[in-house]
Design an enzyme around this catalytic site. Structure first.
Site, PDB file in Angstrom:
ATOM      1  N   TYR A  41       0.788  -1.237   0.000  1.00  0.00           N
ATOM      2  CA  TYR A  41       0.000   0.000   0.000  1.00  0.00           C
ATOM      3  C   TYR A  41       0.816   1.280   0.000  1.00  0.00           C
ATOM      4  CZ  TYR A  41      -3.511  -3.477   1.203  1.00  0.00           C
ATOM      5  OH  TYR A  41      -4.313  -4.588   1.182  1.00  0.00           O
ATOM      6  N   HIS A  91      -7.506  -0.131  -6.956  1.00  0.00           N
ATOM      7  CA  HIS A  91      -6.821  -0.773  -5.833  1.00  0.00           C
ATOM      8  C   HIS A  91      -5.368  -0.327  -5.855  1.00  0.00           C
ATOM      9  CE1 HIS A  91     -10.294  -3.193  -5.102  1.00  0.00           C
ATOM     10  NE2 HIS A  91     -10.345  -3.421  -6.401  1.00  0.00           N
ATOM     11  N   ASP A 119     -25.010  -3.567  -5.390  1.00  0.00           N
ATOM     12  CA  ASP A 119     -26.367  -3.149  -5.758  1.00  0.00           C
ATOM     13  C   ASP A 119     -26.559  -1.643  -5.596  1.00  0.00           C
ATOM     14  OD1 ASP A 119     -26.997  -5.718  -6.436  1.00  0.00           O
ATOM     15  OD2 ASP A 119     -28.276  -6.120  -4.693  1.00  0.00           O
ATOM     16  N   ASN A 174     -12.577   2.642  -4.179  1.00  0.00           N
ATOM     17  CA  ASN A 174     -11.742   1.573  -3.665  1.00  0.00           C
ATOM     18  C   ASN A 174     -12.423   1.081  -2.394  1.00  0.00           C
ATOM     19  OD1 ASN A 174      -9.915  -0.145  -2.546  1.00  0.00           O
ATOM     20  ND2 ASN A 174      -8.171   1.273  -2.606  1.00  0.00           N
TER      21      ASN A 174
HETATM   22  C1  DQA Z   1      -7.229  -2.862  -1.612  1.00  0.00           C
HETATM   23  C2  DQA Z   1      -7.075  -4.366  -1.868  1.00  0.00           C
HETATM   24  C3  DQA Z   1      -8.032  -5.161  -1.018  1.00  0.00           C
HETATM   25  O1  DQA Z   1      -7.890  -6.552  -1.276  1.00  0.00           O
HETATM   26  C4  DQA Z   1      -7.756  -4.923   0.449  1.00  0.00           C
HETATM   27  O2  DQA Z   1      -8.674  -5.622   1.238  1.00  0.00           O
HETATM   28  C5  DQA Z   1      -7.706  -3.469   0.800  1.00  0.00           C
HETATM   29  C6  DQA Z   1      -7.115  -2.527  -0.140  1.00  0.00           C
HETATM   30  C7  DQA Z   1      -6.153  -2.052  -2.367  1.00  0.00           C
HETATM   31  O3  DQA Z   1      -6.304  -0.834  -2.445  1.00  0.00           O
HETATM   32  O4  DQA Z   1      -5.169  -2.623  -2.831  1.00  0.00           O
HETATM   33  O5  DQA Z   1      -8.088  -3.079   1.890  1.00  0.00           O
HETATM   34  O6  DQA Z   1      -8.494  -2.461  -2.093  1.00  0.00           O
END
Ligand code: DQA
Length: 149
Positions: free
Chosen positions: A24, A104, A91, A78
């Protein structure tokens, strides 16, 4: 101004800066949002942000976007882990009838198998994953292209 975009962050995204930097990066959510906002301005977009750790609040925010005409012209979302299983969010997103891009930070397709599943993908015009903060810029560009069609 080309349009108004709602950038929605779901569960655990408020913890950016404390989460695994290998997936991240090291920006906090506030820093990430400043970067996204700057990119949005360059593209002529008015960007608004929303984050919650409560699925029902995320759903209700989508309802607001669905109910009030002109409040948003597009959505970048996200939803974090909800992406992989929340049919409620899927939905509610459908109700908005707005162009949406799924983002993501991490490369979800290269991680655990369950992260490959997205229940919102079929409703989105694009999916950007694994590009870190730059992915949001790309998402805004995709929305710009869609809005000026
Ligand atoms: C995420 C990827 C997801 O699998 C994860 O649960 C996150 C962050 C990302 O930004 O890479 O919380 O959405």
């Amino acid at each position: 101004m080309l349009g108004r975009v709602e950038v929605m962050h779901g569960v655990n995204l408020d913890q950016l800066g404390r989460r695994d930097p290998a997936h991240y990066g090291s920006l906090t959510l506030a820093e990430l949002e400043r970067t996204i906002d700057a990119g949005g301005r360059e593209l002529g977009l008015e960007v608004h942000f929303f984050q919650t750790n409560h699925e029902g609040e995320f759903v209700q925010h989508l309802h607001r976007l669905a109910g009030v005409a002109g409040v948003a012209d597009g959505i970048v979302l996200n939803p974090g882990a909800w992406t992989h299983y929340s049919y409620a969010i899927r939905d509610a997103l459908e109700l908005t009838r707005l162009p949406a891009v799924e983002v993501h930070l991490s490369d979800v397709d290269a991680r655990e198998p369950w992260r490959r599943q997205s229940v919102i993908a079929e409703l989105c015009i694009a999916r950007v994953a694994g590009k870190g903060p730059e992915g949001y810029r790309e998402a805004l560009e995709r929305l710009c292209a869609e809005m000026s069609r």
